[in-house]
Write an enzyme that holds these catalytic residues in place. Structure first.
Site, PDB file in Angstrom:
ATOM      1  N   THR A  14      -2.978   7.230  -3.208  1.00 36.50           N
ATOM      2  CA  THR A  14      -2.096   7.134  -2.125  1.00 36.50           C
ATOM      3  C   THR A  14      -2.557   6.019  -1.115  1.00 36.50           C
ATOM      4  O   THR A  14      -3.689   5.345  -1.471  1.00 36.50           O
ATOM      5  CB  THR A  14      -2.524   8.579  -1.473  1.00 36.50           C
ATOM      6  OG1 THR A  14      -3.974   8.598  -0.956  1.00 36.50           O
ATOM      7  CG2 THR A  14      -2.247   9.732  -2.266  1.00 36.50           C
ATOM      8  N   ASP A  15      -1.663   5.921  -0.032  1.00 37.49           N
ATOM      9  CA  ASP A  15      -2.018   4.939   0.990  1.00 37.49           C
ATOM     10  C   ASP A  15      -2.287   5.561   2.152  1.00 37.49           C
ATOM     11  O   ASP A  15      -2.500   6.795   1.996  1.00 37.49           O
ATOM     12  CB  ASP A  15      -0.466   4.037   1.088  1.00 37.49           C
ATOM     13  CG  ASP A  15       0.438   4.897   1.568  1.00 37.49           C
ATOM     14  OD1 ASP A  15       0.117   6.080   1.895  1.00 37.49           O
ATOM     15  OD2 ASP A  15       1.531   4.547   1.509  1.00 37.49           O
ATOM     16  N   ALA A  16      -2.450   4.800   3.083  1.00 34.19           N
ATOM     17  CA  ALA A  16      -2.933   5.499   4.730  1.00 34.19           C
ATOM     18  C   ALA A  16      -2.365   6.510   4.970  1.00 34.19           C
ATOM     19  O   ALA A  16      -2.759   7.357   5.576  1.00 34.19           O
ATOM     20  CB  ALA A  16      -3.105   4.295   5.604  1.00 34.19           C
ATOM     21  N   GLY A  17      -1.138   6.653   4.394  1.00 39.31           N
ATOM     22  CA  GLY A  17       0.013   7.786   4.962  1.00 39.31           C
ATOM     23  C   GLY A  17      -0.079   8.856   4.181  1.00 39.31           C
ATOM     24  O   GLY A  17       0.553   9.944   4.516  1.00 39.31           O
ATOM     25  N   ILE A  19       0.722   9.155   1.039  1.00 44.43           N
ATOM     26  CA  ILE A  19       1.834   9.305  -0.297  1.00 44.43           C
ATOM     27  C   ILE A  19       1.359   8.194  -0.985  1.00 44.43           C
ATOM     28  O   ILE A  19       0.686   7.141  -0.956  1.00 44.43           O
ATOM     29  CB  ILE A  19       3.271   8.928   0.565  1.00 44.43           C
ATOM     30  CG1 ILE A  19       3.430   7.347   1.076  1.00 44.43           C
ATOM     31  CG2 ILE A  19       3.729  10.152   1.496  1.00 44.43           C
ATOM     32  CD1 ILE A  19       4.737   7.238   1.458  1.00 44.43           C
TER      33      ILE A  19
END
Length: 137
Positions: A14-17, A19
């Site tokens: 996942t990324d910082a968001g 997702i």
């Protein structure tokens, strides 16, 4: 019929968001293609060692439709789209696995990946060995 490979989404995907980072779908597709080939009796390391050739990605077209999130279970499919003398194209999709049996899986991402056969030493295009073509048919 499509080959299906299950994958759970981890923090590293996942990324910082929160997702799935878009490039990780390429990794998911790679894993599913590798397992699809293995399921057909085509082991890539063995081919390189015994035949001297290998598959390499030559083109990837990806459409991102919906995000997957941490802890989601996704199913990635692989199905032969077309085969030529030196390359094959695989249609792939990633679905969010539904929690209930009455709900259809949601399509998250889809793509078309072309892999070419190359000589493992020179990295030049070569003809796919007939034994592999027969297994793919």
């Amino acid at each position: 019929m499509a080959f299906t490979f299950p994958i759970r989404v981890y923090w590293e995907d996942t990324d910082a968001g929160g997702i799935v980072f878009y490039a990780n779908y390429l990794k998911f597709f790679e894993r599913a293609r590798t397992e699809w080939l293995r399921n057909l009796g085509v082991e890539q390391q063995k081919l390189r060692d015994e035949v001297g050739g290998m598959f390499v990605v030559t083109r990837a077209e990806i459409n991102y439709l919906k995000p997957a999130r941490l802890d989601d279970m996704i199913e990635v499919t692989a199905v032969l789209e077309s085969a030529g003398r030196a390359s094959i194209t695989i249609a792939q999709q990633a679905f969010l696995k539904s929690v209930s049996s009455d709900q259809a899986p949601q399509l998250l991402c889809e793509g078309s990946i072309r892999i070419g056969w190359v000589d493992g030493h020179t990295m030049r295009p070569a003809r796919i060995p007939n034994t592999i073509v027969e297994k793919l048919s």
